[in-house]
Structure formats: structure tokens, C-alpha cells
Motif scaffolding. Structure first.
Motif, mmCIF file in Angstrom:
data_model
loop_
_atom_site.group_PDB
_atom_site.id
_atom_site.type_symbol
_atom_site.label_atom_id
_atom_site.label_comp_id
_atom_site.label_asym_id
_atom_site.label_seq_id
_atom_site.Cartn_x
_atom_site.Cartn_y
_atom_site.Cartn_z
ATOM 1 N N TRP A 66 0.798 -1.220 0.000
ATOM 2 C CA TRP A 66 0.000 0.000 0.000
ATOM 3 C C TRP A 66 0.828 1.267 0.000
ATOM 4 C CZ3 TRP A 66 -3.672 -2.038 4.322
ATOM 5 C CH2 TRP A 66 -4.546 -2.942 3.757
ATOM 6 N N THR A 67 2.136 1.151 -0.115
ATOM 7 C CA THR A 67 2.992 2.329 -0.110
ATOM 8 C C THR A 67 3.688 2.437 -1.463
ATOM 9 O OG1 THR A 67 3.376 2.010 2.241
ATOM 10 C CG2 THR A 67 4.861 3.502 1.113
ATOM 11 N N ASP A 68 3.810 3.649 -1.939
ATOM 12 C CA ASP A 68 4.537 3.894 -3.184
ATOM 13 C C ASP A 68 6.018 3.615 -2.948
ATOM 14 O OD1 ASP A 68 5.250 4.669 -5.700
ATOM 15 O OD2 ASP A 68 5.073 6.819 -5.284
ATOM 16 N N HIS A 69 6.608 2.756 -3.776
ATOM 17 C CA HIS A 69 7.994 2.336 -3.572
ATOM 18 C C HIS A 69 9.005 3.437 -3.898
ATOM 19 C CE1 HIS A 69 7.274 -2.253 -3.506
ATOM 20 N NE2 HIS A 69 6.213 -1.621 -3.070
ATOM 21 N N THR A 70 8.545 4.505 -4.517
ATOM 22 C CA THR A 70 9.478 5.592 -4.833
ATOM 23 C C THR A 70 9.579 6.609 -3.699
ATOM 24 O OG1 THR A 70 7.710 6.833 -5.919
ATOM 25 C CG2 THR A 70 9.046 5.357 -7.297
ATOM 26 N N LYS A 71 8.713 6.519 -2.720
ATOM 27 C CA LYS A 71 8.759 7.455 -1.594
ATOM 28 C C LYS A 71 9.983 7.156 -0.729
ATOM 29 C CE LYS A 71 3.921 8.592 -1.117
ATOM 30 N NZ LYS A 71 2.775 8.609 -0.230
ATOM 31 N N PRO A 72 10.571 8.186 -0.127
ATOM 32 C CA PRO A 72 11.792 7.953 0.660
ATOM 33 C C PRO A 72 11.545 7.199 1.969
ATOM 34 C CG PRO A 72 11.142 10.252 0.759
ATOM 35 C CD PRO A 72 10.243 9.596 -0.244
ATOM 36 N N ASP A 73 10.325 7.160 2.452
ATOM 37 C CA ASP A 73 10.081 6.453 3.714
ATOM 38 C C ASP A 73 9.768 4.977 3.522
ATOM 39 O OD1 ASP A 73 7.645 6.844 2.527
ATOM 40 O OD2 ASP A 73 6.586 7.299 4.389
ATOM 41 N N PHE A 74 9.731 4.485 2.272
ATOM 42 C CA PHE A 74 9.429 3.068 2.039
ATOM 43 C C PHE A 74 10.563 2.179 2.515
ATOM 44 C CE2 PHE A 74 10.171 -0.611 -0.687
ATOM 45 C CZ PHE A 74 9.092 -1.372 -0.324
ATOM 46 N N VAL A 75 11.791 2.499 2.155
ATOM 47 C CA VAL A 75 12.934 1.629 2.448
ATOM 48 C C VAL A 75 13.148 1.444 3.948
ATOM 49 C CG1 VAL A 75 15.423 1.355 2.159
ATOM 50 C CG2 VAL A 75 14.020 2.065 0.227
ATOM 51 N N PRO A 76 13.223 2.515 4.757
ATOM 52 C CA PRO A 76 13.433 2.268 6.190
ATOM 53 C C PRO A 76 12.266 1.549 6.856
ATOM 54 C CG PRO A 76 13.445 4.638 5.731
ATOM 55 C CD PRO A 76 13.248 3.927 4.439
ATOM 56 N N CYS A 77 11.049 1.832 6.408
ATOM 57 C CA CYS A 77 9.881 1.179 7.006
ATOM 58 C C CYS A 77 9.884 -0.313 6.691
ATOM 59 C CB CYS A 77 8.604 1.827 6.503
ATOM 60 S SG CYS A 77 7.103 1.118 7.180
ATOM 61 N N PHE A 78 10.103 -0.658 5.433
ATOM 62 C CA PHE A 78 10.070 -2.068 5.035
ATOM 63 C C PHE A 78 11.220 -2.843 5.646
ATOM 64 C CE2 PHE A 78 11.173 -5.502 2.091
ATOM 65 C CZ PHE A 78 10.002 -6.229 2.165
ATOM 66 N N TRP A 79 12.449 -2.349 5.483
ATOM 67 C CA TRP A 79 13.605 -3.096 6.004
ATOM 68 C C TRP A 79 13.677 -3.050 7.519
ATOM 69 C CZ3 TRP A 79 15.289 -6.788 3.322
ATOM 70 C CH2 TRP A 79 15.287 -6.714 1.938
ATOM 71 N N GLY A 80 13.124 -2.020 8.133
ATOM 72 C CA GLY A 80 13.014 -2.002 9.593
ATOM 73 C C GLY A 80 12.080 -3.096 10.080
ATOM 74 N N SER A 81 10.988 -3.300 9.371
ATOM 75 C CA SER A 81 10.056 -4.371 9.731
ATOM 76 C C SER A 81 10.711 -5.740 9.574
ATOM 77 C CB SER A 81 8.805 -4.307 8.856
ATOM 78 O OG SER A 81 8.135 -3.104 9.049
ATOM 79 N N ILE A 82 11.464 -5.912 8.495
ATOM 80 C CA ILE A 82 12.164 -7.180 8.296
ATOM 81 C C ILE A 82 13.199 -7.388 9.399
ATOM 82 C CG2 ILE A 82 13.649 -8.479 6.711
ATOM 83 C CD1 ILE A 82 10.714 -8.150 5.805
ATOM 84 N N GLY A 83 13.887 -6.335 9.806
ATOM 85 C CA GLY A 83 14.862 -6.429 10.898
ATOM 86 C C GLY A 83 14.205 -6.813 12.216
ATOM 87 N N VAL A 84 13.028 -6.262 12.492
ATOM 88 C CA VAL A 84 12.306 -6.624 13.712
ATOM 89 C C VAL A 84 11.882 -8.094 13.667
ATOM 90 C CG1 VAL A 84 10.157 -6.221 14.993
ATOM 91 C CG2 VAL A 84 11.528 -4.298 14.234
ATOM 92 N N ILE A 85 11.466 -8.567 12.513
ATOM 93 C CA ILE A 85 11.075 -9.969 12.383
ATOM 94 C C ILE A 85 12.276 -10.879 12.635
ATOM 95 C CG2 ILE A 85 10.280 -11.724 10.749
ATOM 96 C CD1 ILE A 85 8.519 -9.504 9.495
ATOM 97 N N VAL A 86 13.429 -10.567 12.043
ATOM 98 C CA VAL A 86 14.633 -11.385 12.246
ATOM 99 C C VAL A 86 15.071 -11.338 13.708
ATOM 100 C CG1 VAL A 86 17.086 -11.575 11.652
ATOM 101 C CG2 VAL A 86 15.388 -11.214 9.858
ATOM 102 N N GLY A 87 15.059 -10.147 14.311
ATOM 103 C CA GLY A 87 15.407 -10.035 15.728
ATOM 104 C C GLY A 87 14.455 -10.819 16.611
ATOM 105 N N SER A 88 13.181 -10.809 16.278
ATOM 106 C CA SER A 88 12.198 -11.569 17.050
ATOM 107 C C SER A 88 12.425 -13.066 16.935
ATOM 108 C CB SER A 88 10.780 -11.232 16.588
ATOM 109 O OG SER A 88 10.485 -9.891 16.849
ATOM 110 N N ILE A 89 12.830 -13.516 15.758
ATOM 111 C CA ILE A 89 13.132 -14.942 15.584
ATOM 112 C C ILE A 89 14.313 -15.336 16.459
ATOM 113 C CG2 ILE A 89 14.007 -16.646 13.929
ATOM 114 C CD1 ILE A 89 12.251 -15.215 11.811
#
Length: 122
Positions: A66-89
Motif C-alpha cells: 500500500w505504499t509507493d515504492h518511490t517514496k523515501p520512507d518506504f525503504v526504512p519502514c520495510f527493512w526495519g520491519s524485516i529487521g524486527v522480524i529477524v530479531g524476534s526470531i
């Protein structure tokens, strides 16, 4: 009017039940922290890591679809979420290890059982 009254009663019952369950959880955690503090903290971290991973997964899906991939806030939000998932594992794996590890009393009992099994006396 009667339907609104019944809805208020049901809502009150749900709120009272949720408060009772929260009180029981607090009592169980207090008793667990007194009797087995390491296992209780491992259990709490296990549950919190699962909750964080689930919420991060939802945020990653929202960011991806639901987020435009060209926006500057997409990368930190997406990869931050992936980092939280890996840390939680990782946190869940460590908590699982702490929960599955035998306690000192269980290790002593296993040691006593092993030494009494090989006793050569009749």
C-alpha cells in the motif's frame, strides 16, 4: 432502545472479563517471578517477540502493498520491519532454549536416576 441497552450490558461483561483475565495474568507473572524468575522472563520475552514479529509482518505487508515504492520512507519502514522480524526470531530461539533446558532440580534427578541404574548391589 432495547438493543442499545443489551449492547451496553455485553460490553460491560466483556470489560469485566478482560479485567479479570488481566488480574490473573499479573498474579501468575508475580508468582512465576518469585518461584522461577529466569523461566518466567524467558516466557515473557517469547510472547513479546511473537507479538512484535506479527505486528512487524503486518507493517511490512502494508509497506509493500500500500505504499509507493518511490517514496523515501518506504525503504526504512520495510527493512526495519524485516529487521524486527529477524530479531524476534533470534529472541524466540533463545527464549525457547531457556524454556526447554532442564532445571537444576531436573538435572539432579536425572543424575540420581542414572547412578542408581548402574548400581551392582542386589
Amino acid at each position: 432502545m432495547f438493543g442499545l441497552y443489551m449492547l451496553a450490558i455485553y460490553l460491560g461483561v466483556v470489560i469485566i472479563a478482560a479485567g479479570f483475565v488481566a488480574l490473573l495474568v499479573v498474579i501468575v507473572l508475580a508468582v512465576g517471578l518469585v518461584t522461577h524468575p529466569i523461566r518466567t522472563l524467558a516466557l515473557v520475552f517469547h510472547k513479546l517477540a511473537a507479538l512484535a514479529a506479527g505486528l512487524a509482518l503486518l507493517l511490512a505487508l502494508i509497506a509493500w502493498f500500500w505504499t509507493d515504492h518511490t517514496k523515501p520512507d518506504f525503504v526504512p519502514c520495510f527493512w526495519g520491519s524485516i529487521g524486527v522480524i529477524v530479531g524476534s526470531i533470534i529472541i524466540r530461539a533463545l527464549a525457547e532454549w531457556a524454556l526447554e533446558r532442564p532445571t537444576r532440580a531436573e538435572r539432579r534427578a536425572m543424575k540420581r536416576a542414572a547412578t542408581s541404574t548402574f548400581d551392582s548391589r542386589p
